[in-house]
Design a protein around this motif. Structure first.
Motif: not given
Length: 324
Positions: A37-48
Motif C-alpha cells: 500500500r505504501e508503495a502504491v501510495q508513493k507511486a500515486r504521490q509521485a504521479e500527482r
C-alpha cells in the motif's frame, strides 16, 4: 493426573506456538500488504507530484506568454500613440493621411484586448492625449478644406463663364481660327484641373456646366477645323493650277519670285482633312512636280542666256581682232 497435566501443557504449548506462528505470518502478511500500500501510495504521490510539477510549469509558461503578450500590446499601444503625436506635430500634415492614421490607430487599439495592469492607465492616457491632438489638427484641416472649397467656387464660375464666352465667339465669328480656339479651350481645361474642388452641393453642377460647354466648343472647333481643312485642299489646287499655267514666261525674274512666293504660301497652308490624306499627298506631288518643271525650264532659259552672252562675247572679240 500428572501425565494428563503434562500432556495438556504440551498441547497448550503447541497451540501457543502455532498461534505465535500464525501471528508472525499475519504480521508478515500485514507488513507486506502495508508495504505494497505504501508503495502504491508513493507511486500515486509521485504521479500527482509529477502532474502538479507539469501543471506548475505549464502555468508558469502561460504566465510568461501572457506577460510577454501584455508587454507587446503595451509597446504597440505606445508606438501608435507616438505615431499620432508625430503626425499632430507635422507642419505639412495632409487631411487624408491624418484621417487614415486615426482610422488605423483605432483599429489597432481595438485589437489590443489587454495591457499590463500596472501601466494600463498610463498607456491609455498617453494614447487618448495623442489621439486628441491629432483629432484637433484634423478638424482644423477639414475647416481649412471647407474654406478652400468655398474659395474655389468663384474661380470655377469664372472658368465656366470664359468657356461659355468662347463658345459664343466660335459660333458667331466665321473667321475664327479653329486652332487658336482649340488652344484656348485646352488652356481653360488645364486651369480647371489646377483649381481644387468646390463644396459638394455645388461641385457637380459647376463641373457639368463647364464640361457640357467645353464639349460644345470642341464640336464647333472640330467642325470649323474640318471646313478650314477642306478649304486648304481648294487653295492647294489653286496654287497648282497657277504654277501649271505658267506656260509662256516673258519676265523670268518676276516669274521666279512669284513661284517662290507660291511655295512660301504652300508652307503656310494648314493640313487637309484626315479623310483626304491621300489626296493631300497627291496634291503635294503635283505641286512639287510643277515647281520642278518650272525651275527646269528656267534652267534651260538661263543656259540659253549664258550661251547668247558667250556668243556675243566671242563676236566682240573677233570684231576687235579685225579692227586691230
Amino acid at each position: 493426573a500428572e501425565q494428563r497435566r503434562r500432556e495438556q501443557e504440551a498441547r497448550d504449548e503447541e497451540q501457543r506456538r502455532l498461534q505465535a506462528e500464525r501471528r508472525v505470518e499475519q504480521d508478515k502478511s500485514r507488513s507486506e500488504q502495508q508495504s505494497k500500500r505504501e508503495a502504491v501510495q508513493k507511486a500515486r504521490q509521485a504521479e500527482r507530484d509529477a502532474e502538479l510539477a507539469k501543471e506548475g510549469e505549464q502555468r508558469q509558461e502561460r504566465e510568461k506568454q501572457r506577460t510577454e503578450s501584455l508587454q507587446k500590446n503595451l509597446e504597440k499601444l505606445l508606438a501608435v500613440a507616438q505615431k499620432l503625436v508625430e503626425l499632430s506635430e507635422k507642419e505639412d500634415l495632409q487631411l487624408k493621411p491624418a484621417e487614415q492614421a486615426l482610422k488605423e490607430a483605432q483599429e489597432a487599439v481595438m485589437a489590443l484586448t489587454s495591457l499590463p495592469a500596472e501601466r494600463r492607465r498610463e498607456a491609455r492616457q498617453r494614447y487618448d492625449e495623442a489621439r486628441s491632438k491629432l483629432v484637433i489638427r484634423v478638424h482644423a484641416l477639414r475647416e481649412q478644406k471647407d474654406w478652400e472649397r468655398f474659395a474655389n467656387v468663384p474661380r470655377l464660375e469664372s472658368l465656366c463663364a470664359q468657356v461659355e464666352e468662347l463658345l459664343q465667339v466660335v459660333n458667331s465669328d466665321l473667321d475664327i481660327d479653329p486652332q487658336a480656339a482649340a488652344d484656348h479651350l485646352k488652356k481653360l481645361q488645364s486651369e480647371w484641373k489646377t483649381v481644387g474642388p468646390a463644396p459638394k452641393e455645388k461641385s457637380e453642377a459647376l463641373w457639368q456646366r463647364f464640361k457640357q460647354t467645353a464639349d460644345a466648343v470642341y464640336e464647333a472647333v472640330r467642325s470649323a477645323g474640318e471646313a478650314e481643312r477642306a478649304e486648304n485642299v481648294k487653295l492647294r489646287e489653286d496654287l497648282i493650277k497657277q504654277i501649271e499655267g505658267l506656260t509662256e514666261v516673258t519676265d523670268w525674274r518676276v516669274a521666279t519670285d512669284t513661284v517662290k512666293a507660291w511655295q512660301a504660301e504652300w508652307k503656310q497652308l494648314g493640313p487637309v482633312p484626315r479623310a483626304q490624306k491621300e489626296q493631300g499627298e497627291e496634291l503635294w506631288k503635283r505641286f512639287r512636280a510643277a515647281c520642278d518643271a518650272f525651275f527646269e525650264k528656267r534652267k534651260g532659259h538661263v543656259a540659253e542666256l549664258v550661251a547668247d552672252r558667250e556668243d556675243n562675247q566671242r563676236k566682240k572679240e573677233e570684231l576687235c581682232i579685225r579692227v586691230e
